[in-house]
Write an enzyme that holds these catalytic residues in place. Sequence first.
Site, PDB file in Angstrom:
ATOM      1  N   ASN A 186       0.809  -0.972   0.183  1.00  0.00           N
ATOM      2  CA  ASN A 186       0.049   0.000   0.022  1.00  0.00           C
ATOM      3  C   ASN A 186       0.861   1.237   0.105  1.00  0.00           C
ATOM      4  O   ASN A 186       0.556   2.440  -0.171  1.00  0.00           O
ATOM      5  CB  ASN A 186      -1.104  -0.087   1.123  1.00  0.00           C
ATOM      6  N   ASP A 210       1.988  -5.511  12.174  1.00  0.00           N
ATOM      7  CA  ASP A 210       2.047  -4.307  12.392  1.00  0.00           C
ATOM      8  C   ASP A 210       2.196  -4.110  13.795  1.00  0.00           C
ATOM      9  O   ASP A 210       1.400  -4.703  14.517  1.00  0.00           O
ATOM     10  CB  ASP A 210       0.673  -3.322  11.841  1.00  0.00           C
ATOM     11  N   HIS A 230      -5.863   2.745   3.343  1.00  0.00           N
ATOM     12  CA  HIS A 230      -6.462   1.348   4.099  1.00  0.00           C
ATOM     13  C   HIS A 230      -8.046   1.704   3.916  1.00  0.00           C
ATOM     14  O   HIS A 230      -8.904   0.688   3.632  1.00  0.00           O
ATOM     15  CB  HIS A 230      -6.030   1.131   5.543  1.00  0.00           C
ATOM     16  N   HIS A 289      11.894  -3.299  10.826  1.00  0.00           N
ATOM     17  CA  HIS A 289      12.039  -1.628  10.826  1.00  0.00           C
ATOM     18  C   HIS A 289      12.518  -1.500  12.144  1.00  0.00           C
ATOM     19  O   HIS A 289      11.773  -1.900  13.133  1.00  0.00           O
ATOM     20  CB  HIS A 289      10.613  -1.125  10.602  1.00  0.00           C
ATOM     21  N   GLU A 333      14.009   4.018  13.726  1.00  0.00           N
ATOM     22  CA  GLU A 333      13.058   4.669  12.649  1.00  0.00           C
ATOM     23  C   GLU A 333      13.059   5.981  13.554  1.00  0.00           C
ATOM     24  O   GLU A 333      12.939   6.986  12.653  1.00  0.00           O
ATOM     25  CB  GLU A 333      11.891   4.161  12.148  1.00  0.00           C
TER      26      GLU A 333
HETATM   27  C1  LIG Z   1       7.947   5.137   6.566  1.00  0.00           C
HETATM   28  N1  LIG Z   1       8.559   3.914   7.154  1.00  0.00           N
HETATM   29  C2  LIG Z   1       7.577   2.797   7.535  1.00  0.00           C
HETATM   30  N2  LIG Z   1       7.932   2.403   8.751  1.00  0.00           N
HETATM   31  C3  LIG Z   1       7.145   1.544   9.377  1.00  0.00           C
HETATM   32  N3  LIG Z   1       6.277   0.923   8.652  1.00  0.00           N
HETATM   33  C4  LIG Z   1       5.959   1.284   7.420  1.00  0.00           C
HETATM   34  C5  LIG Z   1       6.711   2.298   6.810  1.00  0.00           C
HETATM   35  N4  LIG Z   1       6.138   2.621   5.666  1.00  0.00           N
HETATM   36  C6  LIG Z   1       4.998   1.477   5.481  1.00  0.00           C
HETATM   37  N5  LIG Z   1       4.914   0.920   6.504  1.00  0.00           N
HETATM   38  C7  LIG Z   1       4.056  -0.268   6.904  1.00  0.00           C
HETATM   39  O1  LIG Z   1       3.269  -0.583   5.612  1.00  0.00           O
HETATM   40  C8  LIG Z   1       2.065  -0.612   5.844  1.00  0.00           C
HETATM   41  C9  LIG Z   1       1.386  -0.320   4.342  1.00  0.00           C
HETATM   42  O2  LIG Z   1       1.512  -1.428   3.656  1.00  0.00           O
HETATM   43  P1  LIG Z   1       0.393  -2.633   3.446  1.00  0.00           P
HETATM   44  O3  LIG Z   1      -0.821  -1.869   4.118  1.00  0.00           O
HETATM   45  O4  LIG Z   1       0.622  -3.577   4.673  1.00  0.00           O
HETATM   46  O5  LIG Z   1       0.554  -3.079   2.310  1.00  0.00           O
HETATM   47  C10 LIG Z   1       1.786   0.624   6.780  1.00  0.00           C
HETATM   48  O6  LIG Z   1       0.387   0.750   7.269  1.00  0.00           O
HETATM   49  C11 LIG Z   1       2.756   0.462   7.906  1.00  0.00           C
HETATM   50  O7  LIG Z   1       2.387  -0.524   8.636  1.00  0.00           O
END
Ligand SMILES: CNc1ncnc2c1ncn2[C@@H]1O[C@H](COP(=O)(O)O)[C@@H](O)[C@H]1O
Length: 249
Positions: free
Chosen positions: A22, A127, A68, A187, A190
């Site tokens: 996403n 998550d 979402h 991750h 951060e």
């Molecule tokens: C900026 N750095 C970041 N740090 C941590 N988590 C991140 C992120 N960027 C994205 N996501 C994670 O990826 C999800 C979206 O993809 P999906 O809905 O699962 O496909 C976000 O809701 C977050 O949980």
Amino acid sequence: MDTEADLFYRQLPKVELHAHLNGSVSFETMETLIKRKPHLNIEHSMTAIRRGQRRSLDECFQVFKVIHQLVDSEEDILMVAKAVIQEFAADGVKYLELRTHFCFLLTFIFCKQEEVDIDVRFLVAVDRRHGPVVAMETVKLAEDFLLSSDGVVVGLDLSGDPTVGHGKDLLSALEKSKNCGLKLALHLSEVPSRRDESELLLNLPPDRIGHGTFLHPEVGGSDSLVDKVCKQNIPIGKSFPLYFQNYIL
Ligand SMILES: CNc1ncnc2c1ncn2[C@@H]1O[C@H](COP(=O)(O)O)[C@@H](O)[C@H]1O
């Protein structure tokens, strides 16, 4: 218009190892999603961060919340996944690791990417905000997929708002994941002030690090964290090249 350099870089075979499903939705796909759900009153500016635009981490996670809302049915998920994979393929990506919490649905559908010249593997996303119980359930699902998906599911991704919860509560889920053969993409660091958590997570150790922005002592991390990354040769995805030049993917 595309320059010669644009064409060259597009055609160059590439691997993409840090893509959140996403987080990879194109402007065109977003337009289709927005049109499908006019009642949500969502505008493009709420779903994207333009090149050069600066947003806080918090604002980034607000963007994911909006996305979402737009991607909330089986039909949406499949459309988004197909478009993202095709767009990466058109960009010359030959090997793609896609992280998402929708893995359960996508795994079986993309086992055979016959029409597109791209090898797609999935990382099941945990998550952080859902806590240890959901994390453990997700690991069990991921383990099932690892065994049944013929190599399509390769690992587990720990992501989500880094200010929420603490990695120590997720440690047993992550250890289980590693023990059953799932690769770990975590991750970490951060945000500043996460030294303890990063120490714990680096002891697992992960196979890949997402961002790791504050690992270095100059930005509030420590020599011990840097040492762990370097000695264990852990590749870092999407970070600042300054401190870890040899590790950035
Ligand atoms: C900026 N750095 C970041 N740090 C941590 N988590 C991140 C992120 N960027 C994205 N996501 C994670 O990826 C999800 C979206 O993809 P999906 O809905 O699962 O496909 C976000 O809701 C977050 O949980």
